[in-house]
Each structure stands twice: as C-alpha cells, then as structure tokens.
Design a protein around this motif. Sequence first.
Motif, mmCIF file in Angstrom:
data_model
loop_
_atom_site.group_PDB
_atom_site.id
_atom_site.type_symbol
_atom_site.label_atom_id
_atom_site.label_comp_id
_atom_site.label_asym_id
_atom_site.label_seq_id
_atom_site.Cartn_x
_atom_site.Cartn_y
_atom_site.Cartn_z
ATOM 1 N N LYS A 199 34.743 36.893 42.300
ATOM 2 C CA LYS A 199 33.823 37.158 43.416
ATOM 3 C C LYS A 199 32.844 36.003 43.613
ATOM 4 O O LYS A 199 32.504 35.650 44.754
ATOM 5 C CB LYS A 199 33.060 38.461 43.167
ATOM 6 C CG LYS A 199 33.884 39.710 43.379
ATOM 7 C CD LYS A 199 33.006 40.947 43.328
ATOM 8 C CE LYS A 199 33.739 42.179 43.817
ATOM 9 N NZ LYS A 199 32.841 43.353 43.907
ATOM 10 N N THR A 200 32.379 35.423 42.516
ATOM 11 C CA THR A 200 31.441 34.299 42.614
ATOM 12 C C THR A 200 32.130 33.080 43.212
ATOM 13 O O THR A 200 31.566 32.375 44.056
ATOM 14 C CB THR A 200 30.850 33.969 41.226
ATOM 15 O OG1 THR A 200 30.160 35.125 40.726
ATOM 16 C CG2 THR A 200 29.895 32.798 41.288
ATOM 17 N N LYS A 201 33.367 32.838 42.792
ATOM 18 C CA LYS A 201 34.134 31.726 43.352
ATOM 19 C C LYS A 201 34.317 31.920 44.862
ATOM 20 O O LYS A 201 34.105 30.982 45.649
ATOM 21 C CB LYS A 201 35.499 31.640 42.665
ATOM 22 C CG LYS A 201 36.337 30.445 43.088
ATOM 23 C CD LYS A 201 37.756 30.535 42.525
ATOM 24 C CE LYS A 201 37.760 30.590 41.015
ATOM 25 N NZ LYS A 201 39.161 30.660 40.474
ATOM 26 N N ASN A 202 34.656 33.122 45.258
ATOM 27 C CA ASN A 202 34.857 33.396 46.688
ATOM 28 C C ASN A 202 33.554 33.252 47.465
ATOM 29 O O ASN A 202 33.547 32.749 48.598
ATOM 30 C CB ASN A 202 35.428 34.800 46.892
ATOM 31 C CG ASN A 202 36.872 34.902 46.443
ATOM 32 O OD1 ASN A 202 37.578 33.896 46.376
ATOM 33 N ND2 ASN A 202 37.312 36.110 46.126
ATOM 34 N N TYR A 203 32.440 33.702 46.872
ATOM 35 C CA TYR A 203 31.156 33.596 47.559
ATOM 36 C C TYR A 203 30.834 32.135 47.878
ATOM 37 O O TYR A 203 30.513 31.788 49.017
ATOM 38 C CB TYR A 203 30.004 34.200 46.732
ATOM 39 C CG TYR A 203 28.672 33.755 47.278
ATOM 40 C CD1 TYR A 203 28.138 34.352 48.413
ATOM 41 C CD2 TYR A 203 27.999 32.664 46.721
ATOM 42 C CE1 TYR A 203 26.953 33.898 48.968
ATOM 43 C CE2 TYR A 203 26.810 32.197 47.267
ATOM 44 C CZ TYR A 203 26.292 32.823 48.390
ATOM 45 O OH TYR A 203 25.130 32.350 48.952
#
Length: 593
Positions: A199-203
């Motif tokens: 999720k952090t990578k996508n954000y």
Amino acid sequence: MQRHTYDFGVIGNCAFTAHIHKDTNISWMCWPRFDSSFIFGGLLDQEKGGEFSVKPLESEMQSKQYYVENTNILCTEVTSETGRYKVTDFAPRFYQTDRYYRPLMMIRKIERLEGSPRVVVKCSPRGDYGNTVPEPSMGSNHIRFLGLEAHVRLTTNISLNYVINEDSFVLNETKYMVLTYGPPLEASLEETVDLFLSKTKNYWRNWVKTAAIVNFYQREAIRSALILKIHQYEDTGAIIAAATTSLPESPGSTRNWDYRYCWMRDTFYTLNAFNNIGHFEESEKYFHYILNTTIEESDRYQPLYGISGQKKLIEKEIPLAGYQGNQPVRIGNDAYTHIQNDVYGQVLISLLPLYEDKRIIFTERFDSSELIIKTLDMIEKTFDETDAGLWEFRNLSQHHCYTYLFHWAGSSAAVKIAKVIGDRAMGEKAAKLKERSAKMIEKCYVPSKKAYAQAKGVDRMDASTLQLIMMNYLDGNTQAAKDHLIGLEKELHAKDGLFYRYKHQDDFGEPETTFLICAFWYVEALACVGRLDEAIKYFENILSYSNHVGLLSEDVKESDGSMWGNFPQAYSHVGLLNAATRIARKLDKPDFL
C-alpha cells in the motif's frame, strides 16, 4: 583529499523521518515528532545515541543502498563472507477510511538473497537525547522498552533472545521487525508488513503520477519532490527546513544549528516548488497552519515557529559528542527572536495560489482577507526598520535588498488577491507599498558594479539578490539583469556553478562553504538571462554533489566537493526542482518565441 558525504538514505511518512546508514543502522530518528528527542541518535553520539541495525557477524561487509523506484521506501543490500541479504525500510503511508494513515511505526523487512548470511540485530532505543536508557522486557512475540515517555515496542519473528542478547543467527527465512510508538501492532506480523509495504509503494507511486514533473532530469526532480514531501508535518501543515540538528556547515565552524522547525521563508520556497508540479494539498494545509500560528500576532511575525505553532524555541546546548566531534550540539533556535521582515512578503506569496489558481475552487477555503490586511499592515509598520536578513546575521542589522524585494513581491501578490476578492482598499494599499519597496531596492544599486548590493549603503554582493532576476523585478531580457548577474559572479561564483551566499565576515568569521540553494538560484538566473547552455552545464555539475541515493546537503565545500550542513536540506531540493522546471520551460519555449 577524500570527499565527505552523508552516507544515509531517508524515509518518512509526514509524521516522522529516519536516517538509515549504508551499514543498515538507523542513525537518526526522532519520536513522536520531528522536533522531539531522538530515539536513535548515533549521528550525533555513537555511545549515547543507541542503535537499530542488521549487520553481518563478520566485520568485513559491502553494501548497496537504493530507493524502490518513485517511492520513499529504502533498500540496503549487504554482502559479507557468509552471504547476501536485503533490508527494506519504510514508514507506512497510504489512504485509508477517508484519511491518510501515517502511524508512528518503523518497519524493517529482512530477506536472504544468497548463501547463509549470519546477522546480528541490535535494537537499543534511547530517550531524552541519550539520557534515558530503557529496560528491555520480553513479551510473547515482542520486546517492550520500559522507561520512555510512551510505549515503544518491537514486534518481530526473530528470536527475542537473539535481539536482546545481540547474538548472531543464520538468516534462512524472511524476518520482519515493526517498531511502534504508542499503539502496538496487534495484527498478523507477516501479512501486515507485506500489505503495508504494498500500500505504501502504491501511495508514493500514485503521488508521483499526479505530479506535473518536467522531463528535464526527471528522475532527480522526482527524488527531490519525494524528499520534500516527507518534510511536511501533515498533522498541522508545517514544513520543516531539515530533519536534523547540529550538522556543521563546515568542520570546526561551530555553525551547528537545529533546523527541525518551520521557517516562513523555507516554506514559501517549498510551496512554490509544490505549486510548480501541480500539488496544492500542501499549500492548503499550510494555509491553516499559518492562520492558526499568526492569529494572535499583532506586532510582527517570527521568522520561524515550532511545527505546532510554538513561539518560543529556546536554543540550548546539550552534552553530546557531536557529528564527527563537532560541537556544540544545539536544540532550539534563537532565530525565533530575530527581526526578519522578508517573512511578510513570503506569507502573502504563499497564499496567492489559493486565490489565483482556477484549479482551486474559491469556496473550498474560507476568505482570509483579514490575514492579508494584517500582513500588509506589518510591512508598512516595519518598513523603515533594519533587520537580520535571510541569512540570520546575529550581530548585523541592515536595510537588506532581499527584504525589500519580498515587500515588493508580497505587495504584488496582495494586489492580485485584492482583484480576486474585489477589495479596492486592499489593492490601493498594496500598490503603494509595492511602489515604495521598489524605491528602496533601487537604493541598494551600486553604479560602479552595475549590480545591487546586499543592503542599502554597502557595496558587498549577496547571492540572495539573484532573486531580483528570478522574481522578474529585473526582466531577464534587459541589460540591467545581465549586468547584475555578472556583478554577482565576479565576487561569489566559486567554480562549476557553486556559489557563496556572501564572502564578508559574519558573527562566526568568513564562510568556508558554498550554499547549495544559491547554486541553483544561479542556474535559474542564468536561464532567465538567456545563458541556457551555461545553466544546463552547471545544473548537471551540481547534481554530482548529491549522495549515493540522490540526496542533497545544505552546504558544499568548494575545494573537494564535500557535503556539510543539515541533511537532507529542503532548501537544496527545492532549488533542484525549481531549476529543473525553469530550464525545462526555457527549452520548451525560448524567450524569442
């Protein structure tokens, strides 16, 4: 002579940041806020600073550090005699239930890449700037560190005894570590880490995709934008100058300052960079910060405030060894007591996009005409004062050219705001102040040098007056602008684009290092006056002064290119982003078209 570099990557989530050395140690991390005591502070004292590392048992090691592309997720690959492994570090940040999730949670994922590496994990946090050494206490799958201001807990699938006793073990499966401040991790460790990582990578990748970053050295511009974003303290909207304190501007200089606060000036430049790439969320949050911070101010604004608006940032020295033995180590910053009257113009320019940019609907924020009028009143009230200037001279007060430039620019912004809201009285007041400011700027002109000096009544040059060209007080196509730039070059250009702020003695002697933001201002000024080939050449050279992951310091030593000053410096990354944008626009649309 070996070049000094800061061998750290930096991660963050707009609640905290962490400096991670190439040897995997978290050498600097403050909790629960940017301006709190460090919980890991080996950067300033290896004995009192604690440690959080994943090192091989063997003393001989090689490492490679890099960011996951277009993110603030950092990877450190370590190779030793027994094998190779990777540590992935990140601070979770993603959108969840209509808000940004940015917990005080530091996550480390350790993966075996080759062989059977033997590693030693050390986790020994500290409190109160190294004066508190907490007691580790084992739970079922976690270690509590007792004696700190809040619950600090390490949840891991590594043997707790190995961690507490600092014993080595063979890394034969993926290991996870989650360090928390306050609420601990109660969910499944492995699944949560991998989910948060995804999720952090996508954000971060989506954040980059929504930024209008130019194609000219785009990768470097993206890294600057990402590092600037994590200098925002999202809870209040404040933006800090740097996440560190007391990294010297040059060795032994005692110019060791605490930059973990919100300067009106630095914030203006940062917001300008964000506006250039089409991100306005930061400006809107800063609008609320500045309104809340200054609402009770009646006489003047301070140059800087704490990240939640604190006014008193009392400077004191603390007993730490200092970075490479450089003392003093300071927390707080007495610059909050200084008179720096350029801040009023910077507040006005920072607010302008909220009124002028048609992408922001006027009703999305309430009218702040009272703040605009109050700020104009402050320009008028302090107009004839001498001040400390943007370089914060402690024993030198002058009528600085830079201050009047921002009176001029801030008044210009207020004229535009007045037109948007239909306030004729505001517009007339701002127009008069703009004209008055221009007259004061002209009093700084030195005919013998065909250039504008640092202040009225002196003839010494100052790099801040490069902004006369960049802000279009001097049209780049005019001979006046070209002459002014030549006058500055003669006295302050070091080499290869590096630029001194000034060369005269100040409270601490003559400056020994060049200031990186000034080098980028120089590049912008070159582009403005049509010397585009030089601008590109020097821009490319300045990039060589970054570290292994593309991060920039505050200062660079001319003789050997060493990095000094606080790191990473928001100012420097603003400079890179704005210079890249300026050059790209000139390449796309030359002045003669």
